[in-house]
Motif scaffolding. Structure first.
Motif, short mmCIF file in Angstrom:
data_model
loop_
_atom_site.label_atom_id
_atom_site.label_comp_id
_atom_site.label_asym_id
_atom_site.label_seq_id
_atom_site.Cartn_x
_atom_site.Cartn_y
_atom_site.Cartn_z
N ARG A 24 0.79 -1.24 0.00
CA ARG A 24 0.00 0.00 0.00
C ARG A 24 0.82 1.28 0.00
O ARG A 24 0.51 2.25 -0.68
CB ARG A 24 -0.89 -0.08 1.25
N SER A 48 1.34 3.61 2.47
CA SER A 48 0.86 4.84 3.12
C SER A 48 1.96 5.48 3.98
O SER A 48 2.01 6.71 4.11
CB SER A 48 -0.40 4.58 3.95
N GLU A 82 1.37 5.97 13.01
CA GLU A 82 2.58 5.54 12.29
C GLU A 82 3.08 6.64 11.37
O GLU A 82 4.28 6.91 11.29
CB GLU A 82 2.29 4.28 11.45
C1 GRF Z 1 2.13 -0.75 8.56
O1 GRF Z 1 1.14 -1.03 9.49
C2 GRF Z 1 3.50 -1.02 9.12
O2 GRF Z 1 3.59 -0.77 10.49
C3 GRF Z 1 3.66 -2.51 8.88
O3 GRF Z 1 3.06 -2.72 7.63
C4 GRF Z 1 2.08 -1.71 7.38
C5 GRF Z 1 2.46 -1.06 6.09
O4 GRF Z 1 1.52 -0.12 5.66
N1 GRF Z 1 5.05 -2.89 8.96
P1 GRF Z 1 1.82 0.85 4.43
O5 GRF Z 1 2.24 -0.02 3.26
O6 GRF Z 1 2.89 1.80 4.83
O7 GRF Z 1 0.52 1.54 4.17
#
Ligand code: GRF
Length: 188
Positions: free
Chosen positions: A17, A19, A176
């Motif tokens: 994804r 994000s 995050e």
């Molecule tokens: C996030 O929840 C990160 O903590 C975990 O994988 C997910 C990645 O999300 N390691 P994205 O691809 O950054 O949207």
């Protein structure tokens, strides 16, 4: 680590994804930001995150899934682009200790739990099952042991009785996005 008037060059490794990659790119555009995302590498050809890289004219590569191939090409690209920090953002492979040693620049990761609690996958389900009162996210250095390197930043959130893994994941993902940029600004 930062030379005067120059921003630290960051490579982001993704698998999906993207994000967190998007949040890192957005933050890097602020005047006060001390880093620049210069390279995006994905081990999945259809990773949505590659689109953000393209939109932002950041060099991006899909490298085939075999880990040794990925690591060898990544090492070369990191040298070519003079990368100073690697950020793993939803990168679903475990880098080999050989790569970690050879690359000799800091590697950061974001993990959706309050480490050392809940290393590994499915953290939100496990946090709810364990009836934890809080969960959150951790940005940490990567070492040879999974989700075990030194913590740079943690952010926590209360787990409500009404939370399920999906609502908790949403709340933590928002944290995050802030935590990763903050952690990076802190160490560059
Ligand atoms: C996030 O929840 C990160 O903590 C975990 O994988 C997910 C990645 O999300 N390691 P994205 O691809 O950054 O949207």
């Amino acid at each position: 680590m930062v030379a005067l008037n120059s921003k630290s060059k960051v490579a982001v490794f993704i698998s999906g994804r993207g994000s967190n990659l998007k949040a890192l790119i957005k933050n890097s555009k602020l005047k006060r930001s001390k880093y620049k995302v210069s390279l995006v590498l994905s081990n999945k050809s259809n990773a949505k995150g590659l689109d953000f890289a393209k939109k932002n004219k950041i060099k991006n590569y899909f490298i085939e899934k075999k880990l040794s191939t990925f690591e060898n090409r990544a090492l070369k690209l990191i040298r070519i682009h003079k990368i100073q920090i690697i950020c793993l953002a939803g990168f679903m492979r475990i880098l080999s200790s050989n790569f970690i040693k050879k690359v000799s620049i800091p590697i950061l990761n974001i993990h959706p739990s309050l480490l050392p609690k809940l290393k590994g996958l499915n953290t939100h389900e496990r946090a709810i099952k364990a009836k934890y009162k809080f969960s959150g996210c951790t940005v940490h250095y990567v070492n040879e042991k999974l989700d075990s390197g030194k913590t740079i930043i943690q952010k926590k959130v209360k787990i409500l009785k009404s939370d399920n893994p999906i609502t908790l994941a949403k709340k933590i993902l928002k944290l995050e996005h802030k935590a990763y940029a903050e952690a990076l600004e802190k160490i560059v």
